[in-house]
Design an enzyme around this catalytic site. Sequence first.
Site: not given
Ligand SMILES: *Cc1c(COP(=O)(O)O)cnc(C)c1O
Length: 389
Positions: A73, A153, A181, A203, A242, A328
Amino acid sequence: MKLPIYLDYHATTPVDPRVLEAMLPYYTENFGNPASRNHKFGWTAATAVENARKQVAKLINATAKEVVFTSCASESDNLAIKGAAHRNHEGRDHIVTLATEHKAVLDSAQRLGREGFRVTLARPRPDGLVDLDGLRAAITDKTLLVSIMAANNEIGVLQPLAEIGRLCRAHGALFHTDAAQATGKIPLDVEAMQIDLLSIAGHKMYAPKGVGALYVRRRGTPVELAPIMDGGGHEGGLRSGTLNVPGIVGLGKACEICRQEMPEESRRLAALRDRLKDGLLADLEGIHINGSLEHRLPNNLNVSFPGLDLAILLAALNDLALSSGSACNSGTPEPSYVLQALGVSDEVASTPIRFGLGRFTTDEEIDFCLARVVETVQRLREIAGTAAA
Ligand SMILES: *Cc1c(COP(=O)(O)O)cnc(C)c1O
């Protein structure tokens, strides 16, 4: 019941066994490169990718052609925001986003600010929702892009996407939403909500790490983006490299499962979350629930424990896998910038625990969690009281 109990589903989710099962053949017998156009290995992989594209599209009421696969994301956010700005800046140089966004959005906007774009950081209300009057005042005919997340998040609050979409459309501004989310947890409809760009993380919805997607509007007024990565021109030229075929197959399967099971799963998790919330409020005085309870993900609870040292509390709760907020930013003693933007006291902003429930959370685990948190907070308060006396 196995300890520790995982209650950090906003940080990441396990891969659903049904998702893994769908993926496995694409590591071994069906290992082809979907860009190989001259043999069956390539065709099989390409067919699987196109099937996944349809599954992702269906979850958000998009068409398959509007889905671009990415690695995560964060990449989708970067591609949406920088890609839109670098392609559409003629006559428009203004970007609006929200102070409580994920860093992938805030830092992308900030970089554009250094390049000469004007960036407005809209303020949320005390309940975490965007102030629509403030937003209306911020968007002008110079606004190129508005980026406001679907679900936060840390505090799980849901933004009024349809209202934001309507405001953006009225001013000819593009509307991007970070739905990392929200996808698979709440109904999303890019047509009804007039969303132009939408970021998805594999994920966070029971697909593996290392795969994501970006919805890019093609119906009505198509959105043009400048790619971030140059190369072989995969994904319609928007994302060279790819394709991660097993990951993409997994994301597709995960979207299909979420589409089928969302109503039932949401009800179950909201009931468990409410049981936890009601239990904490009944047994502990002086705690603080952060963010709107009404406009909220079914699987999120965020509670501050003013007066306690958060690091000590989390360490004492060592049979619960919990977080103070975004993965993070955890581990640092800094107060939450999301909570600060809501205007809470430093005490509240520095002591949040995020409870993230998910597909594999059980009633028994929530009961255990509730008892553990209550008993631990009471014990730490007693110790603090004794020390002060
Ligand atoms: C986890 C998250 C991201 C980042 O996603 P990744 O796939 O880990 O890069 C971005 N925005 C929100 C709101 C998230 O919860």
